[in-house]
Design an enzyme around this catalytic site. Structure first.
Site, short mmCIF file in Angstrom:
data_model
loop_
_atom_site.label_atom_id
_atom_site.label_comp_id
_atom_site.label_asym_id
_atom_site.label_seq_id
_atom_site.Cartn_x
_atom_site.Cartn_y
_atom_site.Cartn_z
N GLU A 81 -57.74 -21.18 34.17
CA GLU A 81 -57.31 -21.03 35.25
C GLU A 81 -57.92 -20.18 36.10
O GLU A 81 -58.39 -20.20 37.03
CB GLU A 81 -56.09 -21.57 35.72
CG GLU A 81 -55.24 -22.86 35.01
CD GLU A 81 -56.39 -23.90 35.31
OE1 GLU A 81 -57.31 -23.81 36.45
OE2 GLU A 81 -56.72 -24.71 34.79
N HIS B 224 -61.56 -20.39 37.41
CA HIS B 224 -61.43 -20.92 38.91
C HIS B 224 -61.06 -20.35 40.09
O HIS B 224 -62.08 -20.12 39.87
CB HIS B 224 -60.31 -22.41 38.64
CG HIS B 224 -60.64 -23.36 37.83
ND1 HIS B 224 -62.34 -24.43 37.70
CD2 HIS B 224 -60.08 -24.09 37.26
CE1 HIS B 224 -61.88 -25.18 37.06
NE2 HIS B 224 -60.84 -25.53 36.66
#
Length: 716
Positions: free
Chosen positions: A502, A505
């Site tokens: 994550e 991202h």
């Protein structure tokens, strides 16, 4: 697709005038005292959660729509000939208030979706959908955009040209060229799909929460650690769904990690079945009516827009481009995977029969348990043994942040002066380590709670834009189990890689360096957007990074080399499972979006499950031992999120990831020069360049090379 069209597709506003009250002939401003009325005065425009209340959202949405409607009308009413400056840039700049409230509200609805927030969402989604259609079908606006496109596209350069192309294509893809009757039909479809998507999300969360497994005795939890048993006790006490001393909460995926440790077979069976049947009408929830209607409407939408099915429409803005590219890609992996999967299943069953008897039949709820025992025996390794070395703060600061510091020259400083929407949220300044220059803000929200959607994700409170002078404000949300008070928050290895994933991202958003917000950060092809996230997992196993974060939470001692070796070697133990569950989920997703007319007409709530099973049977993927990572009935990516006919992109992007990792392997895993190259060719570019060319610039490959994928996964 531009940010503007993304927010349009979140929903739309009803074409009604702003309501106002009068007193003594004076109109009262419905936005008076509303913190969304003007940009936040906090650092970099961060949302001021100390002032934002639930009652502020709906008026802000209404005012934001009305404001953007007036801005659009001003573009249309301009008597001057359409130009890039007076039409495209004015359109790009429109909707600032709507962006402010949307980016804040939809974070809250996903990360802390209380009943009150979900009630607001049920009102807002139809409004946004209607507004999106009103804007998309504004013929006068599109006529001006088309004039600019026809006259200036060939002469514009760089980001200006890209912006014009994206805006023009976005309108065309949204039906701007359709005749009026087709526009009306599409408008009706979009409105209904928005409602159904919201209904699916709510039901999916309810189904997961309701699938909590009641446990009467501690003996039924044999095999779990003391911390896990304490968590089961805390979960039972916190839930209004059970009246037992203990309870097991299920995660969003089909298989549950806890099954690898539960010794009681009856408990394993209950947990697995609670997960598998959470929303297929075996209990209180049934998402099949929603899915059947959405699949039909998506098929209809594809037809209205001039395609044979929804997949043809959806895949236009991807690297794959056409359904055949996706199905061929998945089939090639499936053909290589199936014999390996059959061999692995046979090995697990044979292992179980050594202790359970030759008549023992392996069930899906047994697989993780006996596979874990095989792994422990082969490597003398237990996954629980590594958790004390993965304390969440150490993984984040000494692992995730440390890798970014070494590779990209970043510096992270926690700050406590900015208000947050939940006490568990933390905020960090992100700076250039050499110059001290601010790059952005980063928020984390890591622990599970009943009001939070399942899974893990990244999004933004503000998108980077040089034009607006806006630094990126990015957040990561996860669903880690929070330890009882006084105990450490420890992660599994899967949790560790999720945190790195994550943050990949997040880096894509934080390191964006473009002119226009609608082209910044993660606004890229869906089958490209997972490249930065999946590649960032690479750094979790880089020796220098690993040794910096994998330290015992009590002693501070690094993980023993022998334990580390066993863990890393065991990661690819029986690798067919993770590939198979992804292939099954991806293939089912595609199948529901390449329906023929007759299949779409025949699909009903009663036949959704049958259709899914028939598709997987035909592909050789209906394997009780390796079910889809998400069954269709709770596949939130596809029916509640933006991944319709797009779940394949994780595997597609993994090919890109392996190719990029080969460059770092050759030139130095933590080499700042390689990091600079990756930052400049991929992370900073957003959607301002041809992504295929960006990939080539980074790797030197003319095309993605899938050959290293399965070996990298250990599938041989």
């Amino acid at each position: 697709m531009s940010n503007k069209f993304k927010s349009m597709l979140l929903g739309g506003f009803v074409a009604v005038a702003m309501l106002s009250a009068s007193c003594g002939g004076e109109q009262k401003d419905p936005m008076e005292g509303n913190p969304f009325k003007v940009p936040s005065t906090l650092a970099f425009g961060a949302p001021d959660f100390s002032k934002i209340k639930n009652e502020h959202y709906k008026p802000a949405f209404e005012a934001g729509i009305q404001q953007q409607r007036e801005e659009i009308q001003a573009i249309v009413d301009n008597p001057e000939a359409p130009t890039f400056e007076n039409t495209i840039l004015k359109y790009e700049d429109s909707g600032a208030l709507l962006d402010r409230v949307s980016l804040t509200f939809f974070n809250i609805s996903s990360a802390d979706g209380t009943d009150e927030i979900k009630a607001i969402e049920s009102e807002v989604i139809p409004m946004l959908t209607a507004w999106g259609d009103e804007m998309a079908f504004n013929s006068a606006l599109f006529d001006r955009i088309k004039v600019v496109y026809d006259n200036e596209y060939e002469t514009l350069q760089g980001e200006d040209k890209k912006l014009l192309g994206e805006i023009y294509d976005g309108f065309v893809r949204s039906g701007a060229n359709l005749p009026e009757d087709k526009k009306k039909e599409l408008e009706t479809i979009n409105a209904r799909l928005a409602v159904l998507q919201q209904d699916f999300v709510k039901m999916n969360i309810d189904a997961r929460n309701n699938a909590i497994v009641p446990i009467e005795t501690v003996e039924e939890l044999a095999g779990l650690s003391e911390g896990e048993i304490a968590q089961c006790k805390a979960d039972a006490e916190a839930s209004d769904k059970v009246a037992t001393p203990y309870a097991i909460v299920i995660s969003n995926t089909t298989q549950q990690d806890i099954l690898s440790r539960l010794e009681n077979r009856a408990t394993r069976e209950k947990v697995y079945k609670a997960s598998f049947h959470r929303s297929d009408n075996s209990g209180n929830q049934n998402t099949y009516p929603i899915i059947a209607e959405m699949a039909k409407l998506r098929h209809q939408k594809g037809k209205v827009l001039g395609f044979n099915n929804y997949a043809e429409y959806s895949l236009q803005n991807t690297m794959a481009k056409v359904p055949a590219s996706v199905t061929d890609f998945l089939k090639s992996l499936t053909d290589q995977y199936k014999p390996v999967a059959a061999r692995e299943t046979a090995e697990i069953e044979a292992y179980a029969q050594k202790t359970m008897g030759t008549d023992f039949k392996l069930e899906p709820y047994d697989r993780f348990y006996y596979s874990a025992k095989m792994k422990a025996e082969k490597y003398n390794f237990n996954a629980e043994d590594v958790k004390p070395y993965f304390q969440v703060d150490s993984v984040l600061k000494d692992g995730v942040f440390y890798a970014a510091e070494r590779v990209y020259g970043l510096k992270f400083e926690e700050r406590t002066d900015l208000p947050v929407y939940h006490p568990e949220v933390r905020v960090y300044d992100v700076k250039d380590a050499a110059s001290g220059k601010q790059i952005g803000l980063f928020y984390t929200d890591l622990f599970r709670r009943p009001t939070k959607g399942g899974g893990a994700w990244m999004s933004e409170f503000a998108a980077q834009s040089r034009r607006n002078g806006q630094l990126p404000i990015i957040y990561n949300v996860c669903n880690y189990i929070k330890a009882p008070e006084g105990q450490p928050n420890l992660l599994s290895w899967d949790d560790v890689t999720t945190l790195f994933h994550e943050f990949g991202h997040a880096l894509h958003g934080l390191l964006s360096d473009v002119e226009y917000a609608s082209l910044s950060g993660t606004n890229v092809f869906r089958d490209f957007v997972e490249l930065p996230s999946q590649f960032n997992e690479y750094f979790a196993t880089v020796p220098e990074v690993f040794s910096n974060f994998a330290k015992h939470y009590e002693t501070g001692e690094p993980m023993p080399e022998e334990l580390k070796t066993k863990m890393l070697e065991s990661v690819n133990f029986q690798p067919a499972y993770s590939l198979g569950e992804n292939l099954a989920a991806s293939s089912a997703d595609v199948a529901f979006h390449i329906l023929t007319d007759s299949q779409a007409n025949a699909l009903t709530a009663e036949t959704v499950e049958q259709f899914e099973n028939e598709v997987l049977t035909g592909l050789g993927l209906l394997d009780p031992q390796i079910p889809p990572r998400y069954r269709t009935s709770y596949f939130n990516h596809v029916w509640g999120g933006g991944y319709a006919c797009g779940y394949y992109s994780y595997l597609w992007a993994e090919v890109l990831t392996v190719n990029v990792a080969q460059v770092f392997d050759r030139e130095g895993s933590l080499n700042p020069e390689v990091g600079k190259k990756y930052r400049e060719t991929i992370l900073s570019k957003g959607n301002t360049v041809d992504l295929r060319e960006a990939f080539t610039a980074m790797t030197g490959l003319a095309q993605p090379d899938p050959a290293p994928l399965l070996p990298a996964r250990g599938v041989k």
